[in-house]
Design an enzyme around this catalytic site. Structure first.
Site, PDB file in Angstrom:
ATOM      1  CB  VAL A 171       2.132   0.038   3.928  1.00 56.12           C
ATOM      2  CG1 VAL A 171       1.920  -0.794   5.040  1.00 56.12           C
ATOM      3  CG2 VAL A 171       1.534   1.488   4.599  1.00 56.12           C
ATOM      4  N   GLY A 229       0.945  -1.235  -0.096  1.00 62.74           N
ATOM      5  CA  GLY A 229       0.228   0.056   0.053  1.00 62.74           C
ATOM      6  C   GLY A 229       0.873   1.197   0.061  1.00 62.74           C
ATOM      7  CB  SER A 230       1.448   4.029  -1.596  1.00 59.05           C
ATOM      8  OG  SER A 230       2.134   2.923  -2.400  1.00 59.05           O
ATOM      9  CG  ASP A 238      -7.439  10.416   5.393  1.00 62.06           C
ATOM     10  OD1 ASP A 238      -8.446  10.823   4.768  1.00 62.06           O
ATOM     11  OD2 ASP A 238      -6.285   9.965   5.066  1.00 62.06           O
ATOM     12  CG  PHE A 279       2.639  12.160   5.062  1.00 59.59           C
ATOM     13  CD1 PHE A 279       3.353  13.428   4.465  1.00 59.59           C
ATOM     14  CD2 PHE A 279       1.630  12.128   5.536  1.00 59.59           C
ATOM     15  CE1 PHE A 279       2.568  14.484   4.590  1.00 59.59           C
ATOM     16  CE2 PHE A 279       0.761  13.323   5.700  1.00 59.59           C
ATOM     17  CZ  PHE A 279       1.274  14.371   5.429  1.00 59.59           C
TER      18      PHE A 279
END
Length: 660
Positions: free
Chosen positions: A358, A351-352, A483, A355
C-alpha cells in the site's frame, strides 16, 4: 453463590443478587424456599445448567436469570411454577427446544428467552397462554418451522418479537386477532407470501418490522391508515407494485423500503421509478417473452462455437469479471498511479499485506489543491492475488458504512513493462493502524509514543463492532470479513476507526445463507485469516461463517485491553491469550490491563462500568463453540450501554465527548 444459602430462613420470600460478579453454579437447596416469590440473579457470571430446584418453588412469581452463562436445556420442571408471572432467561447459552411444559404457566404476563441457542418449533402451548399481556420475546435464537396460528390467541398482548430466527412459511392471518399489539417484529427470518390482510385490525400498532424476509406481493394500502404507526420497516423483501403515498409513507425518518427492487411510485424521497400503466406492463411482458426466445435461439447456435473457441484460447476470467465489478467506478491509468506515488517510491510505502503493498499517492488538482489517497497494488506473482483483488472489489461495491475505508476507483491494465497490473485506490486514513497504536515501535521516544486511553479503546471497539453488525445483519446475503485484526483497523484524525482489507472477504452464498441463516459455507480447504485471530473451527475444516468474525473480534478486544498479541508468550504456562485472561477473570483484571490504557475517575467505578463488562464481552465472543458466541448485534447493544453508563458517570451529556 455459597451452599450455605440453604441455611437461610424457610420463610424467605424475596432474593435478589442481580448485577454482581457471582460465578459458578446455582447450589442445590433452593427448592426448600417454598414461600419465595421473587428470584433475581440477572447479570452475573453463573455457569452450568439451570437448577431443577427452581421448578419446585410453587410460590414464585418473578424469575430473572438473564445475562449469565447458563447452558443446556430449559428444565421441564419450570412448567410447575404455576404462579409465575414474569420469566426472563435471555442472553445465556441455553440450547435444545423450548419445553412445552411452559404452556402450563397460565398466569404468565411476560416471557423473554431471547439471545440463546434454542432450536426447533415454537410450541403452540406457549401461544395459548391467555394471561400473556406484556411481552413474548423469542428473538435471536435458531427457531424453525412456521409461526403457529395459535398466535391469534394472544388477544391482549402488547409486544411480540420473533426476529432473527429461521422461521418459514407465511405470516398467519391470525396475528390480526392480537388487537392490543403495539410492537410486532418478525424481521430476519425466512418468511414467504404476502403481508396478510389480517394486520389491518391492529389499530394501535406503533412498531412493525418485517424486514429481511422473502415476502412478496404489494404493500397493503391499509398500512397508511394505521394512525398510531411510528416505525415501519419492510426492507429487503421481494415486494412489488405501487407504494402508498399517504400516512406513514410520507415520513422518510420512520419508514424503510430499501431492497425491494420491484416497487414503484410513492413519495419522491423514496426514489422509486414511476409505475407503468397496465398497457405498458403488458407490452413489457411481451417484450420479455420475445427476448427470452431470442436468447435461447442465440445460445443454441453460440454454445457450440464457444466450446470450440474455449479449447483453443484460455479466457481471462478475472479481467472479464473485473470489468463488471468496476463498472460503477471511473477507471484510472497505471501512469497516473505511477506519477502519484513517484514511481512507487519506497518513501511512499505505508504498509504491506498478504497480496501486495500500500502506497501513499498524491494527485495534484491545481497549484493550490492536492488530494492524498492510499493505493493498494497487488503482487500478481503471488498465488491468489488476482482472486483477492476480485473478492475485494466484489465486497466493496456492495457496502457503504461510515466506518469502512471507501474505495475511490480501481486500476486494471498493463504496467510500463507490459505486465499485468491491478490496484485499488482507497481513501487515505491519516493516523495509521490500530496495531501501530497498541504496539508502538520500541525505538520510538517515550514522550511521543502513541497512546490510547481506555475510553478511546472502547469507542474504537464500538466502531469496529458497528461495521461487523452491518456486514452480518444489515445486508443480504451477509459478508464475512475473515481477517479482523489491529493492522486492518485504521484511525483517522479524530481517532475514529475504519475497517479495511477485504481481500479475504467471503460473500455468503445466498442459497446456503437462506437455508442455514447465518450458518457456515465451505468455500475452500485453505484457512482464511491470520494466525492468532482465526477461530479454532476453521483449523478443523469448518467453513467460513459470521461466527468466525465474532471470534476474531473477541481476540481484537482482548488485545486492545491487555496490550498482548495472541501470539505472545504468557505467564503461568498459559499458551493462549484467552486462557491468560480467564486466569485473571474476574478479580485480577487490573493486573493484566494494558498500562498505557489510562483512565480517570474512581478505579472501582471504571472497573464495574468498563473494564469488567468489556472483558466479559470479549470472552463471550471467544467461546470455543461457534454456536455459543454472542452475536454482533448484541455486542453493539452492550457496548452502547457501557458507553452510556460512562457518560452518566462522568456527567457528560454528549456521549461523543466521553472518549476525550
Amino acid at each position: 453463590m455459597p451452599i450455605t444459602i440453604a441455611n437461610l430462613s424457610k420463610e424467605l420470600s424475596w432474593l435478589s443478587l442481580a448485577r454482581n460478579q457471582i460465578t459458578g453454579i446455582i447450589p442445590a437447596g433452593l427448592g426448600m424456599f417454598q414461600r419465595l416469590t421473587k428470584l433475581n440473579l440477572e447479570d452475573n457470571l453463573f455457569t452450568g445448567a439451570l437448577s431443577v430446584d427452581i421448578g419446585r418453588l410453587p410460590s414464585l412469581q418473578d424469575l430473572d436469570l438473564s445475562h449469565n452463562r447458563f447452558e443446556g436445556q430449559i428444565p421441564q420442571s419450570f412448567g410447575n411454577i404455576t404462579k409465575l408471572s414474569k420469566l426472563s432467561l435471555s442472553n445465556n447459552f441455553l440450547d435444545d427446544t423450548i419445553p412445552t411444559s411452559l404452556g402450563n404457566l397460565r398466569t404468565l404476563v411476560s416471557i423473554d428467552i431471547s439471545c440463546n441457542f434454542l432450536s426447533g418449533r415454537i410450541p403452540q402451548e406457549i401461544l395459548s397462554i391467555p394471561s400473556l399481556t406484556i411481552l413474548l420475546n423469542l428473538s435471536n435464537n435458531a427457531l424453525s418451522g412456521s409461526i403457529p396460528a395459535q398466535i391469534g390467541h394472544l388477544i391482549n398482548l402488547v409486544s411480540i418479537d420473533l426476529s432473527m430466527n429461521k422461521l418459514t412459511g407465511e405470516i398467519p392471518d391470525a396475528v390480526g386477532s392480537c388487537v392490543q399489539l403495539r410492537l410486532l417484529h418478525f424481521q430476519g427470518n425466512l418468511l414467504q407470501g404476502k403481508i396478510p390482510n389480517g394486520l389491518k385490525t391492529l389499530g394501535v400498532l406503533e412498531n412493525l418490522d418485517l424486514s429481511s424476509n422473502n415476502l412478496t406481493g404489494p404493500i397493503p394500502e391499509f398500512l397508511e391508515s394505521i394512525k398510531t404507526l411510528n416505525h415501519l420497516n419492510l426492507s429487503f423483501n421481494n415486494l412489488s407494485g405501487p407504494v402508498p403515498d399517504t400516512g406513514i409513507f410520507c415520513n422518510a425518518t420512520i419508514l424503510s423500503l430499501i431492497g425491494n427492487s420491484m416497487l414503484c411510485g410513492g413519495p419522491p424521497f423514496l426514489q422509486f421509478p414511476s409505475c407503468a400503466s397496465v398497457r405498458s406492463q403488458h407490452q413489457m411482458h411481451l417484450l420479455i417473452v420475445f427476448s427470452i426466445l431470442g436468447t435461447l435461439i442465440f445460445l443454441l447456435f453460440s454454445i457450440p462455437t464457444y466450446c470450440c473457441i474455449k479449447r483453443r484460447v484460455k479466457p481471462n476470467i478475472v479481467d472479464q469479471e473485473n470489468l463488471l465489478l468496476s463498472e460503477t467506478h471511473e477507471r484510472i491509468s497505471y501512469d497516473e498511479l505511477r506519477s502519484a506515488t513517484q514511481s512507487f517510491s519506497p518513501a511512499n510505502l505505508i504498509g504491506s499485506g498478504s497480496f501486495g503493498n500500500v502506497y501513499r499517492g498524491t494527485f495534484v488538482v491545481d497549484e493550490n489543491l492536492a488530494t492524498t489517497v492510499a493505493i493498494k497494488v497487488l503482487n500478481l506473482n503471488l498465488r491468489g492475488a488476482s482472486r483477492s483483488f476480485l473478492r475485494e472489489c466484489n465486497a466493496l461495491r456492495r457496502i457503504r458504512h461510515r466506518n469502512l475505508v471507501q474505495v475511490i476507483t480501481v486500476c486494471s491494465g498493463l504496467d510500463h513493462n507490459g505486465g499485468e497490473f491491478k490496484a485499488l485506490v482507497l481513501e487515505f486514513i491519516c493516523n495509521g493502524s490500530l496495531d501501530e497504536w497498541l504496539h508502538p515501535n520500541i525505538m520510538t521516544n517515550s514522550l511521543t509514543a502513541k497512546r490510547l486511553s481506555l475510553m478511546r479503546r472502547l469507542y474504537i471497539a464500538l466502531d469496529v463492532a458497528a461495521v461487523l453488525e452491518y456486514l452480518h445483519h444489515n445486508i443480504e446475503p451477509p459478508i464475512v470479513h475473515c481477517d479482523i485484526k489491529p493492522s486492518n483497523i485504521l484511525l483517522d484524525d479524530d481517532l475514529v476507526a475504519h475497517v479495511t482489507d477485504f481481500g479475504l472477504a467471503k460473500i455468503m452464498h445466498a442459497e446456503v445463507w437462506k437455508k442455514n441463516h447465518g450458518g457456515s459455507e465451505i468455500s475452500s480447504l485453505a484457512v482464511k485469516g491470520t494466525i492468532g485471530y482465526v477461530p479454532p473451527e476453521y483449523g478443523s475444516g469448518h467453513g467460513v461463517s459470521t461466527d468466525g468474525d465474532i471470534y476474531s473480534y473477541g481476540m481484537l478486544l482482548l488485545e486492545m485491553l491487555t496490550g498482548k498479541k495472541p501470539t505472545d508468550s504468557f505467564n503461568l504456562g498459559e499458551t493462549s491469550l484467552v486462557n491468560y485472561v480467564k486466569m485473571a477473570y474476574p478479580n485480577k483484571l487490573l493486573e493484566i490491563l494494558d498500562a498505557s490504557a489510562t483512565y480517570s475517575g474512581n478505579t472501582q467505578d471504571v472497573m464495574d462500568l468498563v473494564i469488567h463488562p468489556v472483558f466479559r464481552l470479549a470472552l463471550a465472543c471467544c467461546q470455543g463453540s461457534p454456536r455459543r458466541r454472542i452475536k454482533m448485534d448484541c455486542v453493539v447493544e452492550e457496548l452502547n450501554a457501557i458507553k452510556k453508563a460512562c457518560a452518566a458517570l462522568m456527567g457528560v451529556h454528549d456521549e461523543a465527548n466521553v472518549a476525550t
